[in-house]
Structure formats: structure tokens, C-alpha cells
Design a protein around this motif. Sequence first.
Motif, PDB file in Angstrom:
ATOM      1  N   VAL A 139     -13.340   7.078  64.719  1.00  0.00           N
ATOM      2  CA  VAL A 139     -13.875   6.930  65.934  1.00  0.00           C
ATOM      3  C   VAL A 139     -14.975   5.736  66.254  1.00  0.00           C
ATOM      4  CG1 VAL A 139     -13.650   9.248  66.480  1.00  0.00           C
ATOM      5  CG2 VAL A 139     -15.922   8.267  65.465  1.00  0.00           C
ATOM      6  N   ARG A 140     -15.255   5.303  67.121  1.00  0.00           N
ATOM      7  CA  ARG A 140     -16.255   4.477  67.465  1.00  0.00           C
ATOM      8  C   ARG A 140     -17.499   5.184  68.062  1.00  0.00           C
ATOM      9  NH1 ARG A 140     -15.759  -0.136  64.553  1.00  0.00           N
ATOM     10  NH2 ARG A 140     -17.567  -0.952  66.044  1.00  0.00           N
ATOM     11  N   ALA A 141     -18.538   5.047  67.262  1.00  0.00           N
ATOM     12  CA  ALA A 141     -19.714   6.179  67.710  1.00  0.00           C
ATOM     13  C   ALA A 141     -20.913   5.021  68.179  1.00  0.00           C
ATOM     14  CB  ALA A 141     -20.157   6.832  66.525  1.00  0.00           C
ATOM     15  N   ARG A 142     -21.338   5.599  69.471  1.00  0.00           N
ATOM     16  CA  ARG A 142     -22.320   4.737  69.950  1.00  0.00           C
ATOM     17  C   ARG A 142     -23.695   5.364  69.397  1.00  0.00           C
ATOM     18  NH1 ARG A 142     -19.228   5.746  74.333  1.00  0.00           N
ATOM     19  NH2 ARG A 142     -20.509   7.317  75.294  1.00  0.00           N
ATOM     20  N   MET A 143     -24.435   4.375  68.853  1.00  0.00           N
ATOM     21  CA  MET A 143     -25.762   4.800  67.998  1.00  0.00           C
ATOM     22  C   MET A 143     -26.601   3.522  68.161  1.00  0.00           C
ATOM     23  SD  MET A 143     -24.469   6.842  64.787  1.00  0.00           S
ATOM     24  CE  MET A 143     -23.479   5.614  64.096  1.00  0.00           C
ATOM     25  N   GLN A 144     -27.827   3.822  68.755  1.00  0.00           N
ATOM     26  CA  GLN A 144     -28.899   3.073  69.198  1.00  0.00           C
ATOM     27  C   GLN A 144     -28.308   1.795  69.501  1.00  0.00           C
ATOM     28  OE1 GLN A 144     -30.671   2.501  65.151  1.00  0.00           O
ATOM     29  NE2 GLN A 144     -31.792   4.579  65.392  1.00  0.00           N
ATOM     30  N   ARG A 179     -18.947  15.175  73.138  1.00  0.00           N
ATOM     31  CA  ARG A 179     -19.189  13.953  72.369  1.00  0.00           C
ATOM     32  C   ARG A 179     -18.891  12.884  72.911  1.00  0.00           C
ATOM     33  NH1 ARG A 179     -20.651  15.077  67.117  1.00  0.00           N
ATOM     34  NH2 ARG A 179     -21.284  12.780  67.669  1.00  0.00           N
ATOM     35  N   THR A 180     -19.702  12.512  74.240  1.00  0.00           N
ATOM     36  CA  THR A 180     -19.147  11.316  74.930  1.00  0.00           C
ATOM     37  C   THR A 180     -19.701  10.150  74.301  1.00  0.00           C
ATOM     38  OG1 THR A 180     -21.074  11.744  76.019  1.00  0.00           O
ATOM     39  CG2 THR A 180     -19.402  12.440  77.101  1.00  0.00           C
ATOM     40  N   ASP A 181     -20.414  10.177  73.045  1.00  0.00           N
ATOM     41  CA  ASP A 181     -20.992   8.945  72.146  1.00  0.00           C
ATOM     42  C   ASP A 181     -19.587   8.671  71.141  1.00  0.00           C
ATOM     43  OD1 ASP A 181     -21.295  11.688  70.872  1.00  0.00           O
ATOM     44  OD2 ASP A 181     -22.286  10.670  69.195  1.00  0.00           O
ATOM     45  N   LEU A 182     -18.533   9.678  71.088  1.00  0.00           N
ATOM     46  CA  LEU A 182     -17.426   9.013  70.133  1.00  0.00           C
ATOM     47  C   LEU A 182     -16.152   8.725  71.098  1.00  0.00           C
ATOM     48  CD1 LEU A 182     -17.875  12.254  67.658  1.00  0.00           C
ATOM     49  CD2 LEU A 182     -18.942   9.884  67.604  1.00  0.00           C
ATOM     50  N   THR A 183     -15.403   7.778  70.690  1.00  0.00           N
ATOM     51  CA  THR A 183     -14.396   7.193  71.097  1.00  0.00           C
ATOM     52  C   THR A 183     -13.290   7.014  69.983  1.00  0.00           C
ATOM     53  OG1 THR A 183     -15.409   5.605  72.780  1.00  0.00           O
ATOM     54  CG2 THR A 183     -13.054   5.288  72.539  1.00  0.00           C
ATOM     55  N   PRO A 184     -12.269   8.075  70.235  1.00  0.00           N
ATOM     56  CA  PRO A 184     -11.208   8.024  69.077  1.00  0.00           C
ATOM     57  C   PRO A 184     -10.454   6.728  69.146  1.00  0.00           C
ATOM     58  CG  PRO A 184     -10.615   9.517  70.910  1.00  0.00           C
ATOM     59  CD  PRO A 184     -11.949   9.089  71.229  1.00  0.00           C
ATOM     60  N   VAL A 185      -9.889   6.566  67.749  1.00  0.00           N
ATOM     61  CA  VAL A 185      -9.143   5.124  67.628  1.00  0.00           C
ATOM     62  C   VAL A 185      -7.868   5.768  67.022  1.00  0.00           C
ATOM     63  CG1 VAL A 185      -8.938   3.059  66.447  1.00  0.00           C
ATOM     64  CG2 VAL A 185     -11.131   3.605  67.108  1.00  0.00           C
TER      65      VAL A 185
END
Length: 225
Positions: A139-144, A179-185
Motif C-alpha cells: 500500500v501507499r500509507a499517508r503519514m505526516q 483505513r482511509t490512510d492506506l491506498t492498495p497497490v
Amino acid sequence: MPTSPTSFAVASRACRWGLALLLVLPWLAAMAYDATRVMEAAAQRGPRVAEQALALLQQIERSSSHEDELQRLKDINDFFNRRVDFRDDAATWGVPDYWASPLETLERRAGDCEDYAIAKYFSLAAAGVPTARLRMVYVRARMQGQSLAHMVLAYHAQPGAEPLILDNLRPEVLPASQRTDLTPVFSFNTEGLWQGVGQVTAGDPLARLSLWRDLVAKVRKEGFI
């Protein structure tokens, strides 16, 4: 050829751990994975790793007794999130990217996101969760304010169902919609490879993912599959 004192000591420890395993967990003889081989492989790494491995097998036993698979997910998720500290591969292994087996992770008591997901995947499979319901998800995780590469484990109760996410970043097992902070690839398991978390296969994961292929070989040698 005579057995060296060192190899004899290792064999003796493996024998003792194997005997302890049979006394404590006699039900494991009927399981799909080879628990005795897991303990022998752990004993080769030393008594501390053998203790950790025995704790894992005891947790697998407790988890497998739950008819509710959600409870199995929570048990195994908590086991590794509590016992393993996050550390990147450069610090742990001295290389940019290394996929550790569950025993390697327990030995170092440290791992990165892939290592958490790997350990949970094979432990849940040992606890009786069908691997068709489990997927490693890149996934791409949105963090900070940044979008970072990350790996989680997803559980699908049935094909097309909303997955539940097991993650080292969050202690809870949560539906993907939370988990809207995660975008699956892409996602994969020992049976297939998919774009995102969809149902259309994208090929053989063992052929296309060399790190996964090498990992599966290690895990098979250690007795987890």
C-alpha cells in the motif's frame, strides 16, 4: 563422522524442545504445518528463540480453538505487535530490503512492516485460517503529510468482501473502509498475485516476486508450510 560437541549440543536442545512440544501441544501432530520442525529450527537459533517459538505455537493453539476467525486475527495480530519492535532492514539486517521468516523476526525481536505481515500470514495459516482469505498488500500509507511505501495483511471472509486490515501501525484489526490512510497497490499470497485487492489475477507471485519466492522457501524449510 563423529558428531562435534557443538552440533551435539544443538541436537540435544532440539530434542529437548521437541519433547517439550509433544508434551505441551500433542494436538499439533494433526496440523498441516510441522510444529516439531519449527521447534527444531528455532532451537538451532538458540534457547531464547526456542522459547519465543514455543510461545508462538501456544498462541497458535489458543487461536485455532476459536471458531470465530476474527478472534484468531486479533490474537495473532496482538502477539506480534507486542513482541516485535519496528526497525528498518538496514538497521536489522544491514541491507536495504530483507523479508524475514517468522523465526528470524522472533530471533531479532525486530522487523519492518513486511516482517510483521509475513509473520502474521504464516501464523494465521498455521492456526487454520485458509490462505485464500489472507493477502499481503503493498500500500501507499499517508503519514505526516507523506505517501510512504508500506505493507499490511488483509483478511477476506469471502471473495469480494470488505477486507479486515492487520497492521503494525495500528493495534486494532479494522475494516479497510476505516483505513482511509492506506491506498492498495497490489496484493499477493501463496496462491496468486492481484492488482490492488481485486479478484483478477496478475500472475504467479513466486515467479514475479523474488523476495516472496525466497521467503516461502525459508518458511517451508522451517516447517511453517
